[in-house]
Design an enzyme around this catalytic site. Structure first.
Site, PDB file in Angstrom:
ATOM      1  N   SER A  15     -62.998 -46.310 -46.045  1.00 16.89           N
ATOM      2  CA  SER A  15     -64.076 -46.694 -45.135  1.00 16.89           C
ATOM      3  C   SER A  15     -65.420 -46.496 -45.820  1.00 16.89           C
ATOM      4  CB  SER A  15     -63.984 -45.783 -43.908  1.00 16.89           C
ATOM      5  OG  SER A  15     -65.164 -45.835 -43.161  1.00 16.89           O
ATOM      6  N   TYR A  37     -63.555 -36.863 -39.643  1.00 17.15           N
ATOM      7  CA  TYR A  37     -62.886 -38.145 -39.912  1.00 17.15           C
ATOM      8  C   TYR A  37     -63.228 -38.629 -41.326  1.00 17.15           C
ATOM      9  CZ  TYR A  37     -62.290 -43.152 -40.248  1.00 17.15           C
ATOM     10  OH  TYR A  37     -61.965 -44.416 -40.710  1.00 17.15           O
ATOM     11  N   LYS A  49     -60.930 -39.345 -45.027  1.00 17.94           N
ATOM     12  CA  LYS A  49     -60.941 -40.517 -45.922  1.00 17.94           C
ATOM     13  C   LYS A  49     -61.317 -40.091 -47.352  1.00 17.94           C
ATOM     14  CE  LYS A  49     -59.680 -43.616 -42.975  1.00 17.94           C
ATOM     15  NZ  LYS A  49     -58.298 -44.107 -43.015  1.00 17.94           N
TER      16      LYS A  49
HETATM   17  P1  NAD Z   1     -56.201 -48.693 -34.938  1.00 16.87           P
HETATM   18  O1  NAD Z   1     -56.273 -47.389 -34.241  1.00 16.87           O
HETATM   19  O2  NAD Z   1     -56.326 -49.931 -34.127  1.00 16.87           O
HETATM   20  O3  NAD Z   1     -54.847 -48.786 -35.775  1.00 16.87           O
HETATM   21  C1  NAD Z   1     -54.267 -47.661 -36.374  1.00 16.87           C
HETATM   22  C2  NAD Z   1     -52.787 -47.669 -36.009  1.00 16.87           C
HETATM   23  O4  NAD Z   1     -52.159 -46.534 -36.604  1.00 16.87           O
HETATM   24  C3  NAD Z   1     -52.550 -47.570 -34.501  1.00 16.87           C
HETATM   25  O5  NAD Z   1     -51.650 -48.605 -34.101  1.00 16.87           O
HETATM   26  C4  NAD Z   1     -51.927 -46.192 -34.321  1.00 16.87           C
HETATM   27  O6  NAD Z   1     -50.999 -46.161 -33.243  1.00 16.87           O
HETATM   28  C5  NAD Z   1     -51.277 -45.956 -35.667  1.00 16.87           C
HETATM   29  N1  NAD Z   1     -51.096 -44.554 -36.033  1.00 16.87           N
HETATM   30  C6  NAD Z   1     -52.033 -43.566 -36.028  1.00 16.87           C
HETATM   31  N2  NAD Z   1     -51.491 -42.397 -36.449  1.00 16.87           N
HETATM   32  C7  NAD Z   1     -50.197 -42.653 -36.738  1.00 16.87           C
HETATM   33  C8  NAD Z   1     -49.114 -41.862 -37.208  1.00 16.87           C
HETATM   34  N3  NAD Z   1     -49.253 -40.550 -37.445  1.00 16.87           N
HETATM   35  N4  NAD Z   1     -47.923 -42.445 -37.403  1.00 16.87           N
HETATM   36  C9  NAD Z   1     -47.741 -43.775 -37.146  1.00 16.87           C
HETATM   37  N5  NAD Z   1     -48.725 -44.561 -36.690  1.00 16.87           N
HETATM   38  C10 NAD Z   1     -49.935 -44.023 -36.488  1.00 16.87           C
HETATM   39  O7  NAD Z   1     -57.303 -48.673 -36.096  1.00 16.87           O
HETATM   40  P2  NAD Z   1     -57.831 -49.852 -37.031  1.00 16.87           P
HETATM   41  O8  NAD Z   1     -59.222 -50.177 -36.615  1.00 16.87           O
HETATM   42  O9  NAD Z   1     -56.836 -50.928 -37.136  1.00 16.87           O
HETATM   43  O10 NAD Z   1     -57.948 -49.054 -38.402  1.00 16.87           O
HETATM   44  C11 NAD Z   1     -56.916 -49.063 -39.371  1.00 16.87           C
HETATM   45  C12 NAD Z   1     -57.316 -48.159 -40.512  1.00 16.87           C
HETATM   46  O11 NAD Z   1     -58.563 -48.585 -41.050  1.00 16.87           O
HETATM   47  C13 NAD Z   1     -57.521 -46.669 -40.127  1.00 16.87           C
HETATM   48  O12 NAD Z   1     -56.995 -45.879 -41.162  1.00 16.87           O
HETATM   49  C14 NAD Z   1     -59.018 -46.543 -40.020  1.00 16.87           C
HETATM   50  O13 NAD Z   1     -59.427 -45.228 -40.294  1.00 16.87           O
HETATM   51  C15 NAD Z   1     -59.479 -47.501 -41.108  1.00 16.87           C
HETATM   52  N6  NAD Z   1     -60.832 -48.022 -40.873  1.00 16.87           N
HETATM   53  C16 NAD Z   1     -61.131 -48.613 -39.690  1.00 16.87           C
HETATM   54  C17 NAD Z   1     -62.427 -49.070 -39.440  1.00 16.87           C
HETATM   55  C18 NAD Z   1     -62.795 -49.671 -38.113  1.00 16.87           C
HETATM   56  O14 NAD Z   1     -63.981 -49.631 -37.772  1.00 16.87           O
HETATM   57  N7  NAD Z   1     -61.873 -50.242 -37.356  1.00 16.87           N
HETATM   58  C19 NAD Z   1     -63.398 -48.961 -40.450  1.00 16.87           C
HETATM   59  C20 NAD Z   1     -63.055 -48.365 -41.662  1.00 16.87           C
HETATM   60  C21 NAD Z   1     -61.758 -47.897 -41.859  1.00 16.87           C
HETATM   61  C1  WQD Z   2     -72.918 -49.503 -35.430  1.00 20.08           C
HETATM   62  C2  WQD Z   2     -74.374 -49.390 -35.008  1.00 20.08           C
HETATM   63  C3  WQD Z   2     -74.889 -47.367 -33.786  1.00 20.08           C
HETATM   64  C4  WQD Z   2     -72.495 -48.148 -30.262  1.00 20.08           C
HETATM   65  C5  WQD Z   2     -68.282 -46.419 -37.546  1.00 20.08           C
HETATM   66  C6  WQD Z   2     -67.704 -45.239 -38.284  1.00 20.08           C
HETATM   67  C7  WQD Z   2     -67.293 -45.660 -39.663  1.00 20.08           C
HETATM   68  C8  WQD Z   2     -66.374 -46.881 -39.614  1.00 20.08           C
HETATM   69  C9  WQD Z   2     -66.952 -47.985 -38.795  1.00 20.08           C
HETATM   70  C10 WQD Z   2     -64.107 -46.139 -39.590  1.00 20.08           C
HETATM   71  C11 WQD Z   2     -74.951 -47.967 -35.195  1.00 20.08           C
HETATM   72  C12 WQD Z   2     -75.079 -48.593 -32.915  1.00 20.08           C
HETATM   73  C13 WQD Z   2     -73.106 -48.253 -31.497  1.00 20.08           C
HETATM   74  C14 WQD Z   2     -73.299 -48.261 -29.094  1.00 20.08           C
HETATM   75  C15 WQD Z   2     -75.239 -48.610 -30.481  1.00 20.08           C
HETATM   76  N1  WQD Z   2     -65.118 -46.571 -38.980  1.00 20.08           N
HETATM   77  N2  WQD Z   2     -74.436 -48.478 -31.604  1.00 20.08           N
HETATM   78  N3  WQD Z   2     -74.645 -48.491 -29.253  1.00 20.08           N
HETATM   79  O1  WQD Z   2     -71.317 -45.953 -36.867  1.00 20.08           O
HETATM   80  O2  WQD Z   2     -71.659 -47.911 -38.427  1.00 20.08           O
HETATM   81  O3  WQD Z   2     -69.442 -46.877 -38.240  1.00 20.08           O
HETATM   82  O4  WQD Z   2     -67.322 -47.476 -37.507  1.00 20.08           O
HETATM   83  O5  WQD Z   2     -64.030 -45.815 -40.729  1.00 20.08           O
HETATM   84  O6  WQD Z   2     -66.679 -44.567 -40.220  1.00 20.08           O
HETATM   85  O7  WQD Z   2     -68.687 -44.214 -38.360  1.00 20.08           O
HETATM   86  O8  WQD Z   2     -70.260 -48.229 -36.382  1.00 20.08           O
HETATM   87  O9  WQD Z   2     -70.000 -49.639 -34.387  1.00 20.08           O
HETATM   88  O10 WQD Z   2     -70.194 -47.134 -34.083  1.00 20.08           O
HETATM   89  O11 WQD Z   2     -72.199 -48.431 -34.807  1.00 20.08           O
HETATM   90  O12 WQD Z   2     -76.451 -48.809 -30.572  1.00 20.08           O
HETATM   91  O13 WQD Z   2     -72.813 -48.143 -27.960  1.00 20.08           O
HETATM   92  O14 WQD Z   2     -74.441 -49.652 -33.597  1.00 20.08           O
HETATM   93  O15 WQD Z   2     -75.855 -46.409 -33.519  1.00 20.08           O
HETATM   94  O16 WQD Z   2     -76.280 -48.111 -35.581  1.00 20.08           O
HETATM   95  P1  WQD Z   2     -70.799 -47.162 -37.500  1.00 20.08           P
HETATM   96  P2  WQD Z   2     -70.579 -48.349 -34.839  1.00 20.08           P
END
Ligand code: NAD
Ligand code: WQD
Length: 351
Positions: A134, A158, A162
């Site tokens: 991430s 969190y 990562k």
């Molecule tokens: P999500 O929660 O929709 O999907 C994650 C899936 O993993 C879920 O279906 C959950 O049930 C499953 N899971 C969690 N723990 C588990 C375990 N111990 N065993 C088996 N299954 C398990 O999340 P997403 O948005 O699809 O994110 C996927 C990956 O990408 C995550 O690792 C997240 O940290 C990373 N990521 C997401 C974002 C984002 O904003 N969505 C941004 C950066 C990184």
């Molecule tokens: C985006 C912008 C908020 C909600 C997060 C995680 C990051 C990654 C992606 C997993 C910011 C603003 C948000 C609201 C708002 N996830 N905001 N009102 O914080 O960039 O990243 O998700 O890895 O680790 O930290 O994403 O969508 O939460 O926020 O004004 O109700 O929107 O302050 O500026 P962020 P976000």
């Protein structure tokens, strides 16, 4: 463009937001796919819709295993049935706020789960992994765009999971150079499949911007709190690099192909973003345009821990993976709205 030899991919967390979209693309590209997911943050309906989207023939190449990565036995069960060419590892918990209040849950799930996965992969001699990292590993970057070799920093538990998991991957590769690991640093994934059949469906009140806007648009929430209007940006709101989930899905295919093709890949990180920054207020305006709905906003103080502006340098992914995001914010909002409008309550059938 299917693969000539049918490659078999294990997708952990494949029932989740990014997982479902990636599984659709994998099947369409000719891969065989097994999902392992404990449905902690997803529902089986999402996997059923993936099957519906790819049709009955490709569906036969998709297997779902209910299992928890914290249980080595659950992973072992899947590996003992078949050989995998590579693993795409999405499974993990991702709510920043929850991780601050309950760090043990995050360390247990994300770290123990991943270590169990590596151990089982090693046992079955499957040593290729695409890992969901991430942009959070850049912390509050001093410079933008974020380049992969910047110093890394975690701002919360969190983010620390990562960061640790990236370090663990690098250490594994140093100790056993035959491992090939791609670390994909996603920026802000949004949007949905163009069909409107799959999309993000967070439990409870959304933490992230786009699902929140979406719930305001369909009337589930009254207004959007805009966190921060005094940032040193053009309109005072914070800037992020939003990326369409279908572009992200294609980034995983590009990463897999790189793993298979390049024995020298080692353990390498790639940013997956568009390289463009969009402010919160610009995102609201784009969503209003796409949906025709007014999104009432309330200007609020900054959210603690938030950076002013974060966006990706996309050079390395373009050059080495041959991947570049195709979609802009208008398509992201169009597809997010299509998903929201057709599924105002997500995967639930009724209220
Ligand atoms: P999500 O929660 O929709 O999907 C994650 C899936 O993993 C879920 O279906 C959950 O049930 C499953 N899971 C969690 N723990 C588990 C375990 N111990 N065993 C088996 N299954 C398990 O999340 P997403 O948005 O699809 O994110 C996927 C990956 O990408 C995550 O690792 C997240 O940290 C990373 N990521 C997401 C974002 C984002 O904003 N969505 C941004 C950066 C990184
Ligand atoms: C985006 C912008 C908020 C909600 C997060 C995680 C990051 C990654 C992606 C997993 C910011 C603003 C948000 C609201 C708002 N996830 N905001 N009102 O914080 O960039 O990243 O998700 O890895 O680790 O930290 O994403 O969508 O939460 O926020 O004004 O109700 O929107 O302050 O500026 P962020 P976000």
């Amino acid at each position: 463009m299917g693969s000539s030899v049918e490659q078999n991919i294990l997708v952990t967390g494949g029932a989740g937001f990014i997982g479902t979209h990636t599984v659709v693309q994998l099947l369409k590209e000719g891969f065989k796919v097994s999902i392992i997911d404990n449905l902690d943050n997803s529902v089986i309906e999402a996997v059923d819709r993936v099957r519906e989207l790819v049709g009955p023939d490709l569906s036969k190449k998709l297997e779902f295993n209910l299992g928890d990565l914290r249980n080595k036995g659950d992973i072992e069960k899947v590996f003992s049935k078949q050989r995998f060419d590579a693993v795409i590892h999405f499974a993990g918990l991702k709510a920043v706020g929850e991780s601050v209040g309950n760090p043990r849950r995050y360390f247990d799930n994300n770290l123990v789960g991943t270590i169990n996965l590596y151990e089982t992969m090693a046992k079955y001699n499957c040593k290729m992994m695409v890992f969901s990292s991430s942009a959070t590993v850049y912390g509050q970057p001093e410079k933008i765009p974020c380049v992969e070799d910047f110093e890394l920093k975690a701002m919360n538990p969190y983010g620390r999971t990562k960061l640790f998991l990236e370090e663990i991957a690098r250490d594994i590769h140093v100790a056993e150079p035959e491992w090939r690991i791609v670390l994909l640093r996603y920026f802000n994934p949004v949007g949905a499949h163009e069909s409107g059949r799959i999309g993000e469906d967070p439990k409870g009140i959304p933490n992230n911007l786009m699902p929140y806007i979406q719930q305001v648009a369909v009337g589930r929430l009254p207004e959007l709190n805009v966190y921060g209007h005094d940032y040193p940006t053009d309109d005072g709101s914070a800037v992020r690099d939003y990326i369409h989930v279908m572009d992200l899905a294609d980034g995983h295919i590009a990463a897999l192909r790189k793993l298979f093709a390049d024995p020298e890949i080692g353990c390498t990180a790639y940013n997956l973003g568009t390289g463009r920054g969009t402010s919160v207020l610009e995102m609201v305006a784009a969503f209003e345009k796409a949906s025709g709905k007014k999104i009432p906003i309330k200007l609020c103080p900054r959210r603690s821990g938030d950076a002013t502006a974060v966006y990706a340098s996309t050079e390395r992914a373009e050059k080495e993976l041959g991947w570049k995001a195709k979609y802009g914010v208008d398509e992201m909002c169009r597809d997010q709205w299509n998903w929201a409008n057709n599924n105002p309550w997500g995967y639930q059938k009724k209220l």
